[in-house]
Design an enzyme around this catalytic site. Structure first.
Site, PDB file in Angstrom:
ATOM      1  N   ARG A   1      -0.292   1.206  10.938  1.00 37.35           N
ATOM      2  CA  ARG A   1      -0.802   2.038   9.847  1.00 37.35           C
ATOM      3  C   ARG A   1      -0.662   3.517  10.126  1.00 37.35           C
ATOM      4  O   ARG A   1      -0.324   4.300   9.254  1.00 37.35           O
ATOM      5  CB  ARG A   1      -2.316   1.871   9.730  1.00 37.35           C
TER       6      ARG A   1
ATOM      7  N   TYR B   1       1.357 -10.439  14.543  1.00 37.78           N
ATOM      8  CA  TYR B   1       2.759  -9.995  14.472  1.00 37.78           C
ATOM      9  C   TYR B   1       2.958  -8.819  15.423  1.00 37.78           C
ATOM     10  O   TYR B   1       1.985  -8.246  15.928  1.00 37.78           O
ATOM     11  CB  TYR B   1       3.156  -9.624  13.031  1.00 37.78           C
TER      12      TYR B   1
ATOM     13  N   ASP C   1      -7.100   2.367  -3.569  1.00 34.03           N
ATOM     14  CA  ASP C   1      -8.320   1.568  -3.464  1.00 34.03           C
ATOM     15  C   ASP C   1      -9.433   2.082  -4.381  1.00 34.03           C
ATOM     16  O   ASP C   1     -10.313   1.312  -4.775  1.00 34.03           O
ATOM     17  CB  ASP C   1      -8.837   1.566  -2.013  1.00 34.03           C
TER      18      ASP C   1
HETATM   19  P1  FAD Z   1      -8.162   4.795   1.924  1.00 34.31           P
HETATM   20  O1  FAD Z   1      -7.218   4.374   2.997  1.00 34.31           O
HETATM   21  O2  FAD Z   1      -9.546   4.301   1.977  1.00 34.31           O
HETATM   22  O3  FAD Z   1      -8.162   6.386   1.950  1.00 34.31           O
HETATM   23  C1  FAD Z   1      -9.137   7.140   1.277  1.00 34.31           C
HETATM   24  C2  FAD Z   1      -9.126   8.541   1.878  1.00 34.31           C
HETATM   25  O4  FAD Z   1      -9.977   9.364   1.101  1.00 34.31           O
HETATM   26  C3  FAD Z   1      -9.654   8.580   3.308  1.00 34.31           C
HETATM   27  O5  FAD Z   1      -8.819   9.391   4.093  1.00 34.31           O
HETATM   28  C4  FAD Z   1     -11.054   9.163   3.137  1.00 34.31           C
HETATM   29  O6  FAD Z   1     -11.485   9.882   4.280  1.00 34.31           O
HETATM   30  C5  FAD Z   1     -10.852  10.073   1.944  1.00 34.31           C
HETATM   31  N1  FAD Z   1     -12.069  10.296   1.160  1.00 34.31           N
HETATM   32  C6  FAD Z   1     -12.970   9.364   0.761  1.00 34.31           C
HETATM   33  N2  FAD Z   1     -13.945   9.933   0.030  1.00 34.31           N
HETATM   34  C7  FAD Z   1     -13.644  11.254  -0.054  1.00 34.31           C
HETATM   35  C8  FAD Z   1     -14.276  12.363  -0.696  1.00 34.31           C
HETATM   36  N3  FAD Z   1     -15.408  12.205  -1.376  1.00 34.31           N
HETATM   37  N4  FAD Z   1     -13.703  13.571  -0.589  1.00 34.31           N
HETATM   38  C9  FAD Z   1     -12.536  13.740   0.110  1.00 34.31           C
HETATM   39  N5  FAD Z   1     -11.900  12.721   0.747  1.00 34.31           N
HETATM   40  C10 FAD Z   1     -12.453  11.493   0.650  1.00 34.31           C
HETATM   41  N6  FAD Z   1      -2.598  -3.406   2.633  1.00 34.31           N
HETATM   42  C11 FAD Z   1      -1.262  -3.685   2.660  1.00 34.31           C
HETATM   43  O7  FAD Z   1      -0.520  -3.184   1.805  1.00 34.31           O
HETATM   44  N7  FAD Z   1      -0.730  -4.514   3.607  1.00 34.31           N
HETATM   45  C12 FAD Z   1      -1.512  -5.095   4.571  1.00 34.31           C
HETATM   46  O8  FAD Z   1      -1.006  -5.838   5.425  1.00 34.31           O
HETATM   47  C13 FAD Z   1      -2.917  -4.822   4.564  1.00 34.31           C
HETATM   48  N8  FAD Z   1      -3.717  -5.372   5.488  1.00 34.31           N
HETATM   49  C14 FAD Z   1      -5.051  -5.071   5.496  1.00 34.31           C
HETATM   50  C15 FAD Z   1      -5.864  -5.634   6.473  1.00 34.31           C
HETATM   51  C16 FAD Z   1      -7.216  -5.346   6.507  1.00 34.31           C
HETATM   52  C17 FAD Z   1      -8.080  -5.980   7.566  1.00 34.31           C
HETATM   53  C18 FAD Z   1      -7.774  -4.444   5.551  1.00 34.31           C
HETATM   54  C19 FAD Z   1      -9.231  -4.080   5.584  1.00 34.31           C
HETATM   55  C20 FAD Z   1      -6.966  -3.881   4.559  1.00 34.31           C
HETATM   56  C21 FAD Z   1      -5.608  -4.188   4.510  1.00 34.31           C
HETATM   57  N9  FAD Z   1      -4.756  -3.639   3.543  1.00 34.31           N
HETATM   58  C22 FAD Z   1      -3.431  -3.936   3.553  1.00 34.31           C
HETATM   59  C23 FAD Z   1      -5.300  -2.772   2.478  1.00 34.31           C
HETATM   60  C24 FAD Z   1      -5.071  -1.297   2.741  1.00 34.31           C
HETATM   61  O9  FAD Z   1      -5.557  -0.953   4.021  1.00 34.31           O
HETATM   62  C25 FAD Z   1      -5.797  -0.420   1.710  1.00 34.31           C
HETATM   63  O10 FAD Z   1      -5.635  -0.965   0.428  1.00 34.31           O
HETATM   64  C26 FAD Z   1      -5.220   1.003   1.708  1.00 34.31           C
HETATM   65  O11 FAD Z   1      -5.359   1.573   2.989  1.00 34.31           O
HETATM   66  C27 FAD Z   1      -5.879   1.876   0.652  1.00 34.31           C
HETATM   67  O12 FAD Z   1      -5.397   3.193   0.745  1.00 34.31           O
HETATM   68  P2  FAD Z   1      -6.092   4.382  -0.054  1.00 34.31           P
HETATM   69  O13 FAD Z   1      -5.378   5.609   0.364  1.00 34.31           O
HETATM   70  O14 FAD Z   1      -6.191   4.054  -1.483  1.00 34.31           O
HETATM   71  O15 FAD Z   1      -7.597   4.412   0.473  1.00 34.31           O
END
Ligand code: FAD
Length: 417
Positions: free
Chosen positions: A109, A216, A293
């Site tokens: 990641r 993996y 997310d």
């Molecule tokens: P996040 O990664 O949650 O990023 C949100 C960001 O916003 C963070 O940096 C946080 O600090 C910041 N933030 C939050 N609130 C605020 C605020 N109020 N003000 C300013 N900044 C803020 N996905 C895949 O595609 N393949 C996989 O194999 C996979 N495996 C997974 C395995 C596990 C065990 C888990 C738990 C998840 C897995 N996922 C996988 C899902 C994936 O990790 C998430 O869907 C993805 O990381 C979401 O990205 P995002 O940027 O939307 O959210």
């Protein structure tokens, strides 16, 4: 940091979703600023599987070769029964790449996050840390965010990529994360510490009663990535302190030798309780849009969470590019409407399938045996299971392929108990 120049787009959240969207929009010539609450940009966790619907986009961004150099291209994905260790079904990932034109791969990641961070810097994205956004409002000419330290910032458009606990989502709905009572333990260790022979040409998934185990290779095979997921009896009993390491050991007691051999390697100082949210079909409030997310946190059983986030940014940027006039002005209302016309339905399907897929993985008793019989009967080269998800990301509802549901969403009904 005190943002100086006005931005066209503010992206709240510098996870994989926020950074990839910022890059996609900067690539279209927009001035983009990312506001991240943490002190530093980074990703916690271990491996990430990225399927052809993601590597296709990475190729379009010119980033695929870099990601390939950091990751692993496994030859097969194999699902086995966690109790008896027997093979249930497999994907031939070499043939799958031929089928979809782009590879299925696994990457750390933090490596994928780093690729987007560097790409953002090179594209001129302004990256601001220590900036927690607590409030949002639409204005006459755009949108404004309120930071925790009292500052404000504004732009024509605000993209909220602030994750599972999104503040921005409250503009659209008052909902709460849904607790699955499952918890994930992870480990990414040098391969020398595996203590056993592991076939790193495979992505391996063992599915068992109320538990599963994924492994993996990462970083060219120098590292082994493991994920151990189980249903917490303490969560089911309503205890607040659930998913603890004592539960980990008990959950995998009755699994096969291969799985039990992996459990001692799991990190025990951190675990991830698994929450998703019910799908929502409205992601846009005026000039503020949800992404990643924040809009669609899934259970991870489809391994599509980060991928959906990356697709969101790509789709949005394509619609922005298609709605830019000769004078450079953008029909943002049209672009956001086009984004909202296609992405929520796709993500709704993935979220629903992820829940159903998890139920199917975790069956016990006769239902487990029936599942095993059905999965063993699947032809390795039958791609009707994956076409709707690994094919090209749809830009319009018309392009969205029909969803494949041979296993109806209530597996208990399909398997007759
Ligand atoms: P996040 O990664 O949650 O990023 C949100 C960001 O916003 C963070 O940096 C946080 O600090 C910041 N933030 C939050 N609130 C605020 C605020 N109020 N003000 C300013 N900044 C803020 N996905 C895949 O595609 N393949 C996989 O194999 C996979 N495996 C997974 C395995 C596990 C065990 C888990 C738990 C998840 C897995 N996922 C996988 C899902 C994936 O990790 C998430 O869907 C993805 O990381 C979401 O990205 P995002 O940027 O939307 O959210």
């Amino acid at each position: 940091a005190n943002p100086a120049a006005p931005a066209d787009v503010l992206v709240v959240g510098g996870g994989i979703g926020g950074l990839s969207a910022a890059f996609a929009l900067a690539r279209e010539g927009l001035r983009v600023r990312v506001l991240e609450q943490a002190r530093e940009f980074g990703e916690v966790g271990a491996g990430l599987q990225i399927a052809p619907n993601c590597t296709r986009i990475l190729h379009d961004y010119g980033l695929l070769e870099e990601v390939k150099s950091l990751g692993v291209l496994p030859r097969s994905m194999v699902m086995r029964d966690a109790v008896d260790g027997g093979e249930l079904t497999r994907l031939d990932l070499v043939d799958l790449e031929r089928e979809y034109g782009f590879p299925y791969m696994v990457v750390h990641r933090s490596d994928l996050h780093g690729v987007f961070l560097r790409a953002c810097r090179a594209a001129g994205v302004e990256l601001v840390t220590d900036a927690r956004v607590d409030g949002y409002e639409n204005t006459a000419s755009g949108a404004r965010v309120l930071l925790a330290d009292g500052r404000t910032d504004e732009a024509r458009i605000v993209i909220a990529a602030d994750g599972l606990h999104s503040v921005a989502r409250r503009l659209l709905i008052e909902d709460e994360p849904v607790n699955s009572s499952y918890v994930a333990y992870r480990a990414a260790v040098p391969i020398g510490q595996a203590g056993r022979d592991v076939d790193l040409s495979e992505v391996s998934v063992h599915v068992g009663p109320r538990c599963h185990f994924v492994q993996y290779g990462l970083r060219g095979g120098q590292m082994l990535n493991q994920v151990a997921v189980f249903e917490s009896p303490k969560a089911l009993a309503g205890e607040a302190d659930w998913g603890t390491p004592d539960e980990l050991d008990a959950a995998f007691d009755a699994t096969c030798r291969e799985v039990r051999a992996g459990i001692p390697l799991m990190w025990r100082d951190r675990w991830w309780r698994m929450f998703d949210r019910d799908p929502i079909m409205t992601w846009v409030d005026g000039n503020i849009a949800l992404l990643g997310d924040a809009a669609h946190p899934p259970l991870q059983y489809m391994a599509q969470g980060a991928i959906m986030a990356i697709e969101d940014g790509w789709v949005l940027a394509r619609h922005v590019a298609a709605r830019r006039a000769a004078d450079g002005s953008i029909d943002w209302r049209g672009a956001l409407a086009a984004y909202e016309a296609v992405r929520p339905e796709h993500c709704r399907r993935v979220l629903a399938t992820a829940r159903a897929w998890g139920e199917l993985w975790h069956l016990d008793g006769v239902a487990r045996l029936r599942r095993n019989t059905l999965l063993r009967a699947r032809d390795t080269y039958d791609y009707s299971f994956t076409d709707w998800i690994y094919g090209p990301t749809a830009l319009t509802p018309e392009e969205e392929p029909p969803m494949f549901t041979p296993i109806p969403l209530d597996p208990a009904m399909a398997l007759n108990g």
